[in-house]
Design a protein around this motif. Structure first.
Motif, PDB file in Angstrom:
ATOM      1  N   THR A 142       0.811  -1.226   0.000  1.00 36.16           N
ATOM      2  CA  THR A 142       0.000   0.000   0.000  1.00 36.16           C
ATOM      3  C   THR A 142       0.842   1.272   0.000  1.00 36.16           C
ATOM      4  N   GLU A 143       2.160   1.149   0.053  1.00 34.33           N
ATOM      5  CA  GLU A 143       2.984   2.354   0.183  1.00 34.33           C
ATOM      6  C   GLU A 143       3.768   2.682  -1.081  1.00 34.33           C
ATOM      7  N   GLY A 144       3.494   2.012  -2.194  1.00 37.09           N
ATOM      8  CA  GLY A 144       4.204   2.314  -3.429  1.00 37.09           C
ATOM      9  C   GLY A 144       5.421   1.438  -3.614  1.00 37.09           C
ATOM     10  N   ASP A 145       5.750   1.150  -4.884  1.00 36.57           N
ATOM     11  CA  ASP A 145       6.812   0.187  -5.162  1.00 36.57           C
ATOM     12  C   ASP A 145       8.145   0.841  -5.534  1.00 36.57           C
ATOM     13  N   GLU A 146       8.355   2.062  -5.030  1.00 37.10           N
ATOM     14  CA  GLU A 146       9.614   2.747  -5.338  1.00 37.10           C
ATOM     15  C   GLU A 146      10.466   2.980  -4.098  1.00 37.10           C
ATOM     16  N   LYS A 147      10.110   2.376  -2.981  1.00 36.21           N
ATOM     17  CA  LYS A 147      10.796   2.690  -1.726  1.00 36.21           C
ATOM     18  C   LYS A 147      12.292   2.383  -1.751  1.00 36.21           C
ATOM     19  N   PRO A 148      12.766   1.240  -2.281  1.00 35.55           N
ATOM     20  CA  PRO A 148      14.226   1.024  -2.275  1.00 35.55           C
ATOM     21  C   PRO A 148      14.986   2.049  -3.099  1.00 35.55           C
ATOM     22  N   ALA A 149      14.365   2.552  -4.159  1.00 39.60           N
ATOM     23  CA  ALA A 149      15.034   3.569  -4.970  1.00 39.60           C
ATOM     24  C   ALA A 149      15.055   4.921  -4.270  1.00 39.60           C
ATOM     25  N   LYS A 150      13.990   5.241  -3.532  1.00 38.46           N
ATOM     26  CA  LYS A 150      13.886   6.550  -2.893  1.00 38.46           C
ATOM     27  C   LYS A 150      14.584   6.615  -1.542  1.00 38.46           C
ATOM     28  N   TYR A 151      14.727   5.475  -0.867  1.00 42.88           N
ATOM     29  CA  TYR A 151      15.349   5.439   0.461  1.00 42.88           C
ATOM     30  C   TYR A 151      16.437   4.360   0.485  1.00 42.88           C
ATOM     31  N   PRO A 152      17.459   4.481  -0.339  1.00 44.00           N
ATOM     32  CA  PRO A 152      18.419   3.372  -0.491  1.00 44.00           C
ATOM     33  C   PRO A 152      19.233   3.062   0.754  1.00 44.00           C
ATOM     34  N   GLN A 153      19.469   4.069   1.616  1.00 40.40           N
ATOM     35  CA  GLN A 153      20.373   3.831   2.742  1.00 40.40           C
ATOM     36  C   GLN A 153      19.872   2.737   3.667  1.00 40.40           C
ATOM     37  N   PHE A 155      17.923   0.217   3.002  1.00 43.27           N
ATOM     38  CA  PHE A 155      17.996  -1.091   2.356  1.00 43.27           C
ATOM     39  C   PHE A 155      19.447  -1.556   2.251  1.00 43.27           C
ATOM     40  N   ALA A 156      20.354  -0.617   2.067  1.00 40.54           N
ATOM     41  CA  ALA A 156      21.769  -0.970   2.023  1.00 40.54           C
ATOM     42  C   ALA A 156      22.272  -1.440   3.382  1.00 40.54           C
ATOM     43  N   ALA A 157      21.666  -0.927   4.456  1.00 39.74           N
ATOM     44  CA  ALA A 157      22.110  -1.273   5.808  1.00 39.74           C
ATOM     45  C   ALA A 157      21.478  -2.560   6.329  1.00 39.74           C
ATOM     46  N   ALA A 158      20.492  -3.089   5.619  1.00 39.94           N
ATOM     47  CA  ALA A 158      19.746  -4.259   6.092  1.00 39.94           C
ATOM     48  C   ALA A 158      20.320  -5.549   5.514  1.00 39.94           C
ATOM     49  N   GLN A 159      19.947  -6.655   6.135  1.00 38.06           N
ATOM     50  CA  GLN A 159      20.279  -7.971   5.608  1.00 38.06           C
ATOM     51  C   GLN A 159      19.038  -8.717   5.113  1.00 38.06           C
ATOM     52  N   VAL A 160      17.855  -8.265   5.567  1.00 42.97           N
ATOM     53  CA  VAL A 160      16.599  -8.937   5.228  1.00 42.97           C
ATOM     54  C   VAL A 160      15.579  -7.898   4.796  1.00 42.97           C
ATOM     55  N   LEU A 161      14.802  -8.235   3.777  1.00 37.94           N
ATOM     56  CA  LEU A 161      13.683  -7.416   3.325  1.00 37.94           C
ATOM     57  C   LEU A 161      12.418  -8.260   3.371  1.00 37.94           C
ATOM     58  N   VAL A 162      11.365  -7.716   3.982  1.00 33.27           N
ATOM     59  CA  VAL A 162      10.055  -8.365   3.997  1.00 33.27           C
ATOM     60  C   VAL A 162       9.094  -7.500   3.198  1.00 33.27           C
ATOM     61  N   ILE A 163       8.476  -8.087   2.172  1.00 32.69           N
ATOM     62  CA  ILE A 163       7.432  -7.420   1.397  1.00 32.69           C
ATOM     63  C   ILE A 163       6.095  -7.936   1.917  1.00 32.69           C
ATOM     64  N   ASN A 164       5.327  -7.071   2.544  1.00 29.15           N
ATOM     65  CA  ASN A 164       4.142  -7.451   3.312  1.00 29.15           C
ATOM     66  C   ASN A 164       2.851  -7.027   2.601  1.00 29.15           C
ATOM     67  N   LYS A 165       1.735  -7.562   3.069  1.00 27.64           N
ATOM     68  CA  LYS A 165       0.381  -7.240   2.594  1.00 27.64           C
ATOM     69  C   LYS A 165       0.144  -7.688   1.148  1.00 27.64           C
ATOM     70  N   VAL A 179      10.105  -3.954  -6.797  1.00 25.00           N
ATOM     71  CA  VAL A 179      10.683  -3.708  -5.476  1.00 25.00           C
ATOM     72  C   VAL A 179      11.890  -4.608  -5.255  1.00 25.00           C
ATOM     73  N   ARG A 180      11.741  -5.872  -5.594  1.00 24.21           N
ATOM     74  CA  ARG A 180      12.849  -6.818  -5.435  1.00 24.21           C
ATOM     75  C   ARG A 180      14.071  -6.366  -6.247  1.00 24.21           C
ATOM     76  N   ALA A 181      13.843  -5.980  -7.501  1.00 25.05           N
ATOM     77  CA  ALA A 181      14.957  -5.563  -8.355  1.00 25.05           C
ATOM     78  C   ALA A 181      15.633  -4.306  -7.830  1.00 25.05           C
ATOM     79  N   GLN A 182      14.839  -3.321  -7.379  1.00 25.81           N
ATOM     80  CA  GLN A 182      15.414  -2.094  -6.823  1.00 25.81           C
ATOM     81  C   GLN A 182      16.234  -2.406  -5.570  1.00 25.81           C
ATOM     82  N   ALA A 183      15.676  -3.246  -4.700  1.00 25.48           N
ATOM     83  CA  ALA A 183      16.362  -3.556  -3.443  1.00 25.48           C
ATOM     84  C   ALA A 183      17.668  -4.297  -3.694  1.00 25.48           C
ATOM     85  N   LEU A 184      17.658  -5.251  -4.614  1.00 23.66           N
ATOM     86  CA  LEU A 184      18.876  -6.015  -4.900  1.00 23.66           C
ATOM     87  C   LEU A 184      19.912  -5.169  -5.628  1.00 23.66           C
TER      88      LEU A 184
END
Length: 235
Positions: A142-153, A155-165, A179-184
């Motif tokens: 529900t929050e848009g699929d551009e979050k890893p591109a807009k807030y990269p820091q 995602f870069a600091a994390a080891q796990v990503l959960v895509i919910n809902k 989202v997966r492609a942006q995050a990776l």
């Protein structure tokens, strides 16, 4: 031109306390996850479902970070977790000294896994170590699929990503593969889970991973060397 010399890294004091927290948790055999997201991504519901599903198999504690109220802590307690509430009264992230103080209210000898539910914010929490073993970021459909591109820091600091809902995919314009492609692209080492807390889809895989993660012995970090004035100086 006037010069301002920063003789010590601004986060050095926080990092020292984070190392204390990490040492204490490692000595007690407790693994720790710093759970981060924007507001409303579903961190609390994910924890609620995880604690309930793993009751009897994994002893889970939760440090709840909120600006105000104890509503989320009450939900965690009802699910069966040991809980401590931290109210920051306006601060947009948790800091290591808050976590260190919260540990005094937990019986670490009766825990296997500790979650720190950070303040809902995709910016500030990324910079602050809390003594965790691992960082996980939750995003939702529900929050848009551009979050890893807009807030990269974060995602870069994390080891796990959960895509919910995921149950809401028929009703929203959201592409999990984007989202997966942006995050990776930001962090190729991310481990990614896709799930729905409402329908239960994907929760078994998430909980199986939590069991595996909690079973690994904590790594006791070496004591960090003090930062010298020369190393920390900047102009």
């Amino acid at each position: 031109m006037p010069r301002v010399t920063i003789a010590r890294h601004i986060l050095a004091a926080n990092e020292e306390v984070a190392a204390e927290v990490r040492q204490r948790l490692a000595a007690a055999g407790v693994r720790c996850i710093n759970l981060m997201s924007g507001p409303g991504a579903g961190k609390t519901t994910l924890l609620e479902r995880s604690v309930a599903r793993l009751r009897g198999r994994l002893a889970i504690g939760v440090i709840e970070g909120d600006i105000e109220t104890s509503l989320d802590a009450e939900r965690m307690e009802a699910a069966g977790a040991q809980v401590v509430q931290i109210n920051t009264r306006g601060a947009c992230h948790l800091e290591a000294h808050m976590v260190r103080d919260a540990l005094e209210a937990l019986d670490l000898q009766r825990l296997d896994l500790l979650f720190i539910e950070n303040i809902g914010n995709l910016v500030c929490p990324a910079a602050w170590e809390l003594g965790e073993d691992l960082r996980a970021v939750v995003v939702c459909t529900t929050e848009g699929d551009e979050k890893p591109a807009k807030y990269p820091q974060i995602f870069a600091a994390a080891q796990v990503l959960v895509i919910n809902k995921l149950d809401l995919l028929p009703y929203v314009d959201y592409d999990p593969e984007r989202v997966r492609a942006q995050a990776l692209a930001v962090n190729p080492g991310l481990q990614i889970f896709t799930l729905s807390c409402r329908s239960g889809a994907g929760l078994d895989a998430w909980c199986d991973w939590l069991l595996s993660f909690a079973a690994r012995p904590p790594a006791v970090p070496a004591q960090a060397a003090p930062v010298s004035q020369e190393e920390g100086a900047a102009s």
